[in-house]
Motif scaffolding. Structure first.
Motif, PDB file in Angstrom:
ATOM      1  N   LYS A  15       0.864  -1.187   0.000  1.00  0.00           N
ATOM      2  CA  LYS A  15       0.000   0.000   0.000  1.00  0.00           C
ATOM      3  C   LYS A  15       0.895   1.230   0.000  1.00  0.00           C
ATOM      4  O   LYS A  15       1.790   1.362   0.838  1.00  0.00           O
ATOM      5  N   GLU A  16       0.626   2.092  -0.935  1.00  0.00           N
ATOM      6  CA  GLU A  16       1.393   3.336  -1.019  1.00  0.00           C
ATOM      7  C   GLU A  16       0.932   4.311   0.063  1.00  0.00           C
ATOM      8  O   GLU A  16      -0.195   4.238   0.544  1.00  0.00           O
ATOM      9  N   LYS A  17       1.792   5.243   0.391  1.00  0.00           N
ATOM     10  CA  LYS A  17       1.446   6.290   1.353  1.00  0.00           C
ATOM     11  C   LYS A  17       0.301   7.120   0.785  1.00  0.00           C
ATOM     12  O   LYS A  17       0.257   7.396  -0.415  1.00  0.00           O
ATOM     13  N   SER A  18      -0.616   7.487   1.641  1.00  0.00           N
ATOM     14  CA  SER A  18      -1.739   8.329   1.225  1.00  0.00           C
ATOM     15  C   SER A  18      -2.024   9.333   2.343  1.00  0.00           C
ATOM     16  O   SER A  18      -1.453   9.225   3.431  1.00  0.00           O
ATOM     17  N   PRO A  19      -2.905  10.291   2.090  1.00  0.00           N
ATOM     18  CA  PRO A  19      -3.263  11.227   3.161  1.00  0.00           C
ATOM     19  C   PRO A  19      -3.918  10.518   4.353  1.00  0.00           C
ATOM     20  O   PRO A  19      -4.024  11.088   5.438  1.00  0.00           O
ATOM     21  N   TYR A  20      -4.340   9.271   4.155  1.00  0.00           N
ATOM     22  CA  TYR A  20      -5.062   8.545   5.200  1.00  0.00           C
ATOM     23  C   TYR A  20      -4.267   7.412   5.828  1.00  0.00           C
ATOM     24  O   TYR A  20      -4.751   6.719   6.709  1.00  0.00           O
ATOM     25  N   GLY A  21      -3.053   7.178   5.365  1.00  0.00           N
ATOM     26  CA  GLY A  21      -2.268   6.085   5.924  1.00  0.00           C
ATOM     27  C   GLY A  21      -0.828   6.082   5.453  1.00  0.00           C
ATOM     28  O   GLY A  21      -0.478   6.716   4.462  1.00  0.00           O
ATOM     29  N   LEU A  22      -0.006   5.378   6.196  1.00  0.00           N
ATOM     30  CA  LEU A  22       1.408   5.251   5.872  1.00  0.00           C
ATOM     31  C   LEU A  22       1.616   4.179   4.810  1.00  0.00           C
ATOM     32  O   LEU A  22       0.759   3.323   4.594  1.00  0.00           O
ATOM     33  N   GLN A  23       2.786   4.209   4.182  1.00  0.00           N
ATOM     34  CA  GLN A  23       3.138   3.166   3.233  1.00  0.00           C
ATOM     35  C   GLN A  23       3.317   1.866   4.020  1.00  0.00           C
ATOM     36  O   GLN A  23       3.906   1.856   5.102  1.00  0.00           O
ATOM     37  N   ARG A  24       2.789   0.787   3.476  1.00  0.00           N
ATOM     38  CA  ARG A  24       2.888  -0.507   4.150  1.00  0.00           C
ATOM     39  C   ARG A  24       3.124  -1.597   3.126  1.00  0.00           C
ATOM     40  O   ARG A  24       2.571  -1.569   2.038  1.00  0.00           O
ATOM     41  N   LYS A  25       3.952  -2.549   3.503  1.00  0.00           N
ATOM     42  CA  LYS A  25       4.220  -3.711   2.659  1.00  0.00           C
ATOM     43  C   LYS A  25       4.219  -4.917   3.592  1.00  0.00           C
ATOM     44  O   LYS A  25       5.005  -4.966   4.542  1.00  0.00           O
TER      45      LYS A  25
END
Length: 94
Positions: A15-25
C-alpha cells in the motif's frame, strides 16, 4: 500418497502512502487452518515457519493475520509463535 493436513491462503500487499495512511508492505495470511486430527503435532508451527520464509524470500519483513477474539486456541497459538497485537477492530450492534 499425499496427505493434506493444513493450509494457508496468503496475499502479498503493498500500500502506497496516502493522506489517510502510511506506506505498508506486508505478507497477509488471509486464511489458515490445520485439520483437527493433525493438531498439536507441529503442523501449524511448520506452516507458519514456511510462510515466514516465503515472505522473506519475496522481500517482505512483516506477516499479518486476523483472528477472531472468541477463538482462544488460535489466539494462544499465534501468541506462542511470536505474533503480537498491534491493531484492534471494534464493532457495535445497532
Amino acid at each position: 500418497m499425499k496427505i493434506e493436513c493444513g493450509f494457508a491462503t496468503v496475499e502479498y500487499i503493498v500500500k502506497e502512502k496516502s493522506p489517510y495512511g502510511l506506506q505498508r508492505k506486508f505478507y497477509q495470511i488471509a486464511e489458515f487452518g490445520v485439520d483437527e486430527s493433525f493438531r498439536r503435532m507441529g503442523v501449524a508451527t511448520k506452516l507458519i515457519n514456511f510462510c515466514k520464509q516465503e515472505a522473506k524470500n519475496r522481500g517482505f519483513d512483516r506477516l499479518e493475520l486476523d483472528v477472531w477474539e472468541f477463538n482462544e486456541g488460535a489466539m494462544k497459538f499465534y501468541d506462542s509463535v511470536g505474533f503480537k497485537t498491534y491493531r484492534e477492530y471494534k464493532e457495535m450492534n445497532i
